[in-house]
Enzyme design. Structure first.
Site, PDB file in Angstrom:
ATOM      1  N   GLU A  87       0.900  -1.080  -0.082  1.00  0.00           N
ATOM      2  CA  GLU A  87       0.156   0.065   0.102  1.00  0.00           C
ATOM      3  C   GLU A  87       0.903   1.315   0.087  1.00  0.00           C
ATOM      4  O   GLU A  87       0.642   2.147   0.805  1.00  0.00           O
ATOM      5  CB  GLU A  87      -0.867   0.104   1.277  1.00  0.00           C
ATOM      6  N   GLU A 120      -5.645  -8.386   0.726  1.00  0.00           N
ATOM      7  CA  GLU A 120      -6.226  -8.255   2.089  1.00  0.00           C
ATOM      8  C   GLU A 120      -7.615  -7.853   1.847  1.00  0.00           C
ATOM      9  O   GLU A 120      -7.804  -7.114   1.115  1.00  0.00           O
ATOM     10  CB  GLU A 120      -5.377  -6.872   2.674  1.00  0.00           C
TER      11      GLU A 120
HETATM   12  C1  NOJ Z   1      -4.000  -2.335   5.276  1.00  0.00           C
HETATM   13  C2  NOJ Z   1      -2.637  -2.523   5.764  1.00  0.00           C
HETATM   14  O1  NOJ Z   1      -1.747  -3.225   5.091  1.00  0.00           O
HETATM   15  C3  NOJ Z   1      -2.703  -3.266   7.349  1.00  0.00           C
HETATM   16  O2  NOJ Z   1      -1.404  -3.097   7.756  1.00  0.00           O
HETATM   17  C4  NOJ Z   1      -3.599  -2.735   8.002  1.00  0.00           C
HETATM   18  O3  NOJ Z   1      -3.661  -3.252   9.315  1.00  0.00           O
HETATM   19  C5  NOJ Z   1      -4.958  -3.247   7.260  1.00  0.00           C
HETATM   20  N1  NOJ Z   1      -5.131  -2.408   5.953  1.00  0.00           N
HETATM   21  C6  NOJ Z   1      -6.237  -2.748   8.152  1.00  0.00           C
HETATM   22  O4  NOJ Z   1      -6.101  -1.389   8.466  1.00  0.00           O
END
Ligand code: NOJ
Length: 464
Positions: free
Chosen positions: A189, A374
Site C-alpha cells: 500500500e 487483504e
Molecule cells: C492495510 C494494511 O496493509 C494493514 O497493515 C492494516 O492493518 C489493514 N489495512 C487494516 O487497516
C-alpha cells in the site's frame, strides 16, 4: 443521499446447512484458488529489542504515546517472534494453504543496513520452513511500513538515496530465501504509507511536508521498479507483484466529480500508472506537477516495470465532496457516519460491491493475475465465557466472497484471497483498539482464541 443497505449474514451458529452453502461458494472458486491469511512484521512480531533488531520509524513514532489512539506501542505486539509456530499451525488448522507475512528490514539487516543480521536471517528461515512444513505456501511482503530508523535519518523515502538501500535489502532477501519463496510483494500500500507518513503525518514518520511527499512518491516508485528488476535477475521463476490499496471513489453529487477524480488519483492511480509506462496522472491532479523537478533524465524509463501479479487490498469506499479549503486535492471525504451506511468500528463504510469495482479496474489496466491480498473488517470483539461471537464478521466475509465469485464469473482473473488478518494485532495509529483477526488475542496473556469467524472459515474450507 440515498441510504444503502445490505444484509449481514447471520451465521453465529454454524449449522450444517450453512457450512454446505459456504463450502459450495468456496469450491466454486476452483480447486486451484488460493486461500490465505496475512499479517505484517511490525504489527505482530514484537521482540523489538531482541535478536539484533534495530529500531524502526514506528518504534520512534509510538514513543510519543499521543500519536497512538490508545497510547500503546508494539514492543511486544502479539509476540509472533516467539509464537510464530503456534500461529502458523493455527492458520493451517483452519484450512488455509497460503501464508502472507512481511520481513522486517531492521531485523534482517544490521543497523548500518549494509550487512546481514544473522539472528534475523535465522528467524525468517525458520518461519518460512514452518510455513512450508505446515503445507502452506509463503508469500513475502518486502516492505510493510517499518522503515529502519537509520534510514529515516537522511529522510527515508523522501531521499533518493533510499533506492540503493532498498536494492541491497531486496537482493539479500531474494538470495537468502528465493529457493523457498516464489511469491513476492515488493511493497504494501504505497498510497497509504506515503500519504499518511509524509503528507498528513498520521502515520510514521509523522511528516507533513508536501514536497517531502512528492519526493517520496517518486523515490518509492523508482525503488519498486529497481527491486522488481533485482528479484527477476536473481530468481527467474519468481512471481513478483505489489499490494495496492484500492477504494472506489465517488463524488457525493455531480459538482463533486472533479474533486473525486483528484482524490482517486492519490488513492488508486498514482502508484500504478508510472510503472505501466503511462506517466504521472498530472492532468487529473495538477498539484502533482511540482513533482517534475525531482524527475531526472531516464527516470521515466527506469520507473517502468512488469509485475507477474497484483495484490488488491480492499476495505471501504470513499465518497467525496469538493472543498476549496483542502490544499492539493480541493476535496474532502464525507465520513461514513454522516452517510447513514453500515460501518466497521473504525467508521469506514462496509461496501462489498467495491471489491468488484477494484478488481475490474485493475483488470482493465491489463493485469493478468489478481489476488485479493487483504480483505477483512474490524469490530470491537469481546471475549465472553471463553468465546468470541463475531457473526458480523462472518456476514462481512460471506458478502465479500459472493462479490468475489461474481468477479470470477465475469471473467476477471482473480486467483487468490487473503484474510486480513490471522490474529488481532497492532493496528498502527489505532493501537490495539481495533481487532481485525480471525483469532482473538488476549493481550494480557498472549492466549489465542478462535473467534466464530475462524470456525466459519474452517468449516467452509475443510468441511464442517
Ligand atoms: C492495510 C494494511 O496493509 C494493514 O497493515 C492494516 O492493518 C489493514 N489495512 C487494516 O487497516
Amino acid at each position: 443521499m440515498k441510504r444503502r443497505t445490505w444484509i449481514l449474514g447471520s451465521a453465529g451458529v454454524i449449522t450444517t446447512a450453512f457450512a454446505k452453502a459456504d463450502q459450495t461458494m468456496i469450491q466454486e472458486m476452483g480447486i486451484d484458488f488460493k486461500w490465505g491469511v496475512a499479517n505484517a512484521a511490525f504489527q505482530v512480531e514484537g521482540a523489538a529489542n531482541e535478536g539484533g533488531r534495530s529500531m524502526t520509524i514506528w518504534d520512534d513514532f509510538t514513543k510519543n504515546s499521543s500519536n497512538i489512539k490508545d497510547g500503546s506501542n508494539a514492543q511486544v505486539a502479539t509476540d509472533f517472534y516467539h509464537k510464530y509456530t503456534e500461529d502458523v499451525k493455527l492458520a493451517s488448522s483452519l484450512g488455509f494453504k497460503q501464508f502472507r507475512f512481511s520481513i522486517s528490514w531492521a531485523r534482517l539487516m544490521q543497523p548500518g543496513m549494509k550487512e546481514l543480521n544473522t539472528e534475523g536471517v535465522a528467524f525468517y528461515h525458520n518461519l518460512i520452513e514452518t510455513i512450508i512444513n505446515e503445507g502452506m505456501q509463503p508469500w513475502v511482503t518486502l516492505y510493510h511500513w517499518d522503515l529502519p530508523s537509520e534510514l529515516q535519518k537522511f529522510g527515508g523515502w523522501s531521499n533518493r538515496k533510499i533506492i540503493d538501500y532498498f536494492e541491497i535489502y531486496v537482493e539479500n532477501c531474494v538470495q537468502l530465501f528465493g529457493s523457498n519463496v516464489k511469491k513476492w510483494f515488493i511493497a504494501n500500500e504505497p498510497a497509504a504509507f506515503v500519504s499518511l507518513g509524509y503528507l498528513s503525518g498520521y502515520h510514521a514518520p509523522g511528516k507533513k511536508s508536501p514536497f517531502g511527499f512528492l519526493r517520496a512518491v517518486h523515490y518509492v516508485l523508482l525503488s519498486v521498479a529497481a527491486a522488481c528488476r533485482k528479484i527477476k535477475s536473481h530468481q527467474p521463476d519468481a512471481m513478483v507483484g505489489m499490494a495496492y490499496s484500492c477504494s472506489p471513489v465517488e463524488g457525493a453529487e455531480i459538482k463533486d466529480f472533479l474533486a473525486a477524480k483528484r482524490i482517486d488519483v492519490l488513492l488508486n492511480r498514482l502508484f500504478v500508472e508510472p510503472h505501466l509506462g503511462l506517466g504521472y496522472p498530472f492532468e487529473d491532479l495538477p498539484a502533482l506537477k511540482r513533482l517534475e523537478q525531482y524527475i531526472e533524465p531516464g527516470d521515466m524509463d527506469s520507473i517502468k516495470c512488469t509485475f507477474d501479479f497484483v495484490g488488491i487490498q480492499y476495505y471501504f469506499r470513499v465518497v467525496v465532496k469538493k472543498s476549496r479549503l483542502i490544499p492539493f486535492f480541493g476535496g474532502r471525504e464525507i465520513p461514513a457516519s454522516k452517510r447513514g451506511v453500515i460501518m466497521n468500528s473504525m467508521g469506514r463504510e462496509i461496501y462489498p460491491k467495491g471489491l468488484l469495482d477494484c478488481l475490474k479496474r485493475f483488470h482493465e489496466y491489463g493485469f493478468k493475475d489478481l489476488v485479493v491480498s487483504e480483505n477483512g473488517v474490524c469490530f470491537r470483539d469481546e471475549l465472553v465465557d471463553g468465546k468470541v461471537n463475531d457473526e458480523k464478521r462472518i456476514g462481512f466475509f460471506k458478502n465479500h466472497l459472493e462479490v468475489l465469485r461474481s468477479a470470477k464469473q465475469q471473467g476477471i482473473p482473480v486467483s487468490g484471497y487473503f484474510v486480513w488478518s490471522l490474529t488481532d494485532n497492532f493496528e498502527w495509529s489505532e493501537g490495539f483498539s481495533e481487532r481485525f483477526g480471525l483469532v482473538y488475542v488476549d493481550y494480557s496473556t498472549q492466549k489465542r482464541i478462535l473467534k466464530d469467524s475462524a470456525k466459519w472459515w474452517q468449516s467452509a474450507l475443510k468441511g464442517g
